[in-house]
Structures are given as C-alpha cells and as structure tokens.
Design a protein around this motif. Structure first.
Motif, PDB file in Angstrom:
ATOM      1  N   MET A  16       0.810  -1.217   0.000  1.00  0.00           N
ATOM      2  CA  MET A  16       0.000   0.000   0.000  1.00  0.00           C
ATOM      3  C   MET A  16       0.841   1.264   0.000  1.00  0.00           C
ATOM      4  N   ALA A  17       0.180   2.330  -0.455  1.00  0.00           N
ATOM      5  CA  ALA A  17       0.793   3.660  -0.431  1.00  0.00           C
ATOM      6  C   ALA A  17      -0.295   4.671  -0.102  1.00  0.00           C
ATOM      7  N   TRP A  18       0.108   5.766   0.525  1.00  0.00           N
ATOM      8  CA  TRP A  18      -0.800   6.848   0.873  1.00  0.00           C
ATOM      9  C   TRP A  18      -0.272   8.115   0.217  1.00  0.00           C
ATOM     10  N   LEU A  19      -1.154   8.803  -0.479  1.00  0.00           N
ATOM     11  CA  LEU A  19      -0.807  10.062  -1.132  1.00  0.00           C
ATOM     12  C   LEU A  19      -1.371  11.199  -0.299  1.00  0.00           C
ATOM     13  N   GLY A  20      -0.533  12.128   0.056  1.00  0.00           N
ATOM     14  CA  GLY A  20      -1.003  13.228   0.883  1.00  0.00           C
ATOM     15  C   GLY A  20      -0.314  14.533   0.552  1.00  0.00           C
ATOM     16  N   ASP A  21      -0.943  15.591   0.957  1.00  0.00           N
ATOM     17  CA  ASP A  21      -0.350  16.923   0.879  1.00  0.00           C
ATOM     18  C   ASP A  21       0.044  17.332  -0.530  1.00  0.00           C
ATOM     19  N   VAL A  22      -0.801  17.012  -1.517  1.00  0.00           N
ATOM     20  CA  VAL A  22      -0.552  17.501  -2.875  1.00  0.00           C
ATOM     21  C   VAL A  22      -0.872  18.985  -2.871  1.00  0.00           C
ATOM     22  N   ARG A  57     -10.794  16.761   0.657  1.00  0.00           N
ATOM     23  CA  ARG A  57     -12.081  17.457   0.733  1.00  0.00           C
ATOM     24  C   ARG A  57     -12.513  17.942  -0.639  1.00  0.00           C
ATOM     25  N   ASP A  58     -11.554  18.008  -1.557  1.00  0.00           N
ATOM     26  CA  ASP A  58     -11.852  18.513  -2.899  1.00  0.00           C
ATOM     27  C   ASP A  58     -10.963  17.787  -3.912  1.00  0.00           C
ATOM     28  N   ALA A  59     -10.999  18.180  -5.132  1.00  0.00           N
ATOM     29  CA  ALA A  59     -10.169  17.631  -6.206  1.00  0.00           C
ATOM     30  C   ALA A  59     -10.450  16.157  -6.485  1.00  0.00           C
ATOM     31  N   ALA A  64      -9.720  10.897  -9.610  1.00  0.00           N
ATOM     32  CA  ALA A  64     -10.469   9.922 -10.401  1.00  0.00           C
ATOM     33  C   ALA A  64      -9.795   9.677 -11.748  1.00  0.00           C
ATOM     34  N   ARG A  65      -9.125  10.671 -12.294  1.00  0.00           N
ATOM     35  CA  ARG A  65      -8.391  10.515 -13.559  1.00  0.00           C
ATOM     36  C   ARG A  65      -7.317   9.440 -13.466  1.00  0.00           C
ATOM     37  N   PHE A  66      -6.880   9.141 -12.255  1.00  0.00           N
ATOM     38  CA  PHE A  66      -5.825   8.168 -12.034  1.00  0.00           C
ATOM     39  C   PHE A  66      -6.346   6.881 -11.397  1.00  0.00           C
ATOM     40  N   GLY A  67      -7.647   6.653 -11.501  1.00  0.00           N
ATOM     41  CA  GLY A  67      -8.233   5.402 -11.047  1.00  0.00           C
ATOM     42  C   GLY A  67      -8.688   5.364  -9.604  1.00  0.00           C
ATOM     43  N   PRO A  71     -14.986   5.641  -1.820  1.00  0.00           N
ATOM     44  CA  PRO A  71     -15.879   4.790  -1.029  1.00  0.00           C
ATOM     45  C   PRO A  71     -16.636   5.538   0.065  1.00  0.00           C
ATOM     46  N   ASN A  72     -16.140   6.706   0.456  1.00  0.00           N
ATOM     47  CA  ASN A  72     -16.881   7.531   1.419  1.00  0.00           C
ATOM     48  C   ASN A  72     -16.556   8.996   1.169  1.00  0.00           C
ATOM     49  N   GLU A  73     -17.051   9.866   2.006  1.00  0.00           N
ATOM     50  CA  GLU A  73     -16.981  11.308   1.757  1.00  0.00           C
ATOM     51  C   GLU A  73     -15.562  11.860   1.601  1.00  0.00           C
ATOM     52  N   ARG A  74     -14.605  11.362   2.369  1.00  0.00           N
ATOM     53  CA  ARG A  74     -13.257  11.943   2.332  1.00  0.00           C
ATOM     54  C   ARG A  74     -12.162  11.009   1.846  1.00  0.00           C
ATOM     55  N   THR A  75     -12.397   9.719   1.833  1.00  0.00           N
ATOM     56  CA  THR A  75     -11.365   8.769   1.455  1.00  0.00           C
ATOM     57  C   THR A  75     -11.516   8.356   0.003  1.00  0.00           C
ATOM     58  N   MET A  76     -10.393   8.218  -0.685  1.00  0.00           N
ATOM     59  CA  MET A  76     -10.392   7.682  -2.035  1.00  0.00           C
ATOM     60  C   MET A  76      -9.390   6.538  -2.079  1.00  0.00           C
ATOM     61  N   VAL A  77      -9.678   5.538  -2.908  1.00  0.00           N
ATOM     62  CA  VAL A  77      -8.856   4.335  -2.989  1.00  0.00           C
ATOM     63  C   VAL A  77      -8.612   3.995  -4.447  1.00  0.00           C
TER      64      VAL A  77
END
Length: 83
Positions: A16-22, A57-59, A64-67, A71-77
């Motif tokens: 796994m990897a987590w993307l943050g602070d873009v 919270r946004d973007a 989504a352009r990268f797949g 699954p919920n309001e703030r998390t993307m997988v």
C-alpha cells in the motif's frame, strides 16, 4: 529554479501507499502541475501497482483521472494492479 509544489507519499513498498499533501502554490495553479505530481507519484515504479489511499475534501475529479474511487466522503482508494 524554485519549488512551486509538492506531494507526499508514504508506503510500505509492498502492498500500500498513501498520497497526501498535494499542493501547488496559488500563483502556479492552472498549469496541470498538480496533475503531474499525482501522475509521477502513482504511475511510476516502484509504487504504481500498489493499493493507494488518500484523503481529500476537494479535487475528487483529479484523483479519479488516475483510477481513484470514492468509497466515502473523504477517502479515495485506487486498488493495486498485481500481475
């Protein structure tokens, strides 16, 4: 040269990897720099085939352009692509 943006990746380098602070400075937005930061993080070895997580919270449309899916309001997988 000056730094105008950054993205943070935290990973176990195996599953796994987590993307943050873009972030891109406001004066440099609108030139797809954020797109390129995300692309470089999630589509290049060694992390491209891992399952990715991020919180935002946004973007949502950018990620989504990268797949990434929402699954919920703030998390993307983005599920890993093992071959």
């Amino acid at each position: 040269a000056e730094q105008v943006g950054f993205a943070r990746v935290i990973s176990d380098a195996a599953a796994m990897a987590w993307l943050g602070d873009v972030f891109v400075l406001p004066t440099h937005r609108g030139h797809d720099l954020g797109v390129e930061l995300v692309r470089e993080a999630v589509e290049q070895p060694p992390y491209r085939d891992l399952t990715w997580f991020l919180n935002t919270r946004d973007a949502h449309s950018l990620y989504a352009r990268f797949g990434f899916e929402k699954p919920n309001e703030r998390t993307m997988v983005r599920l890993g692509r093992r071959t």
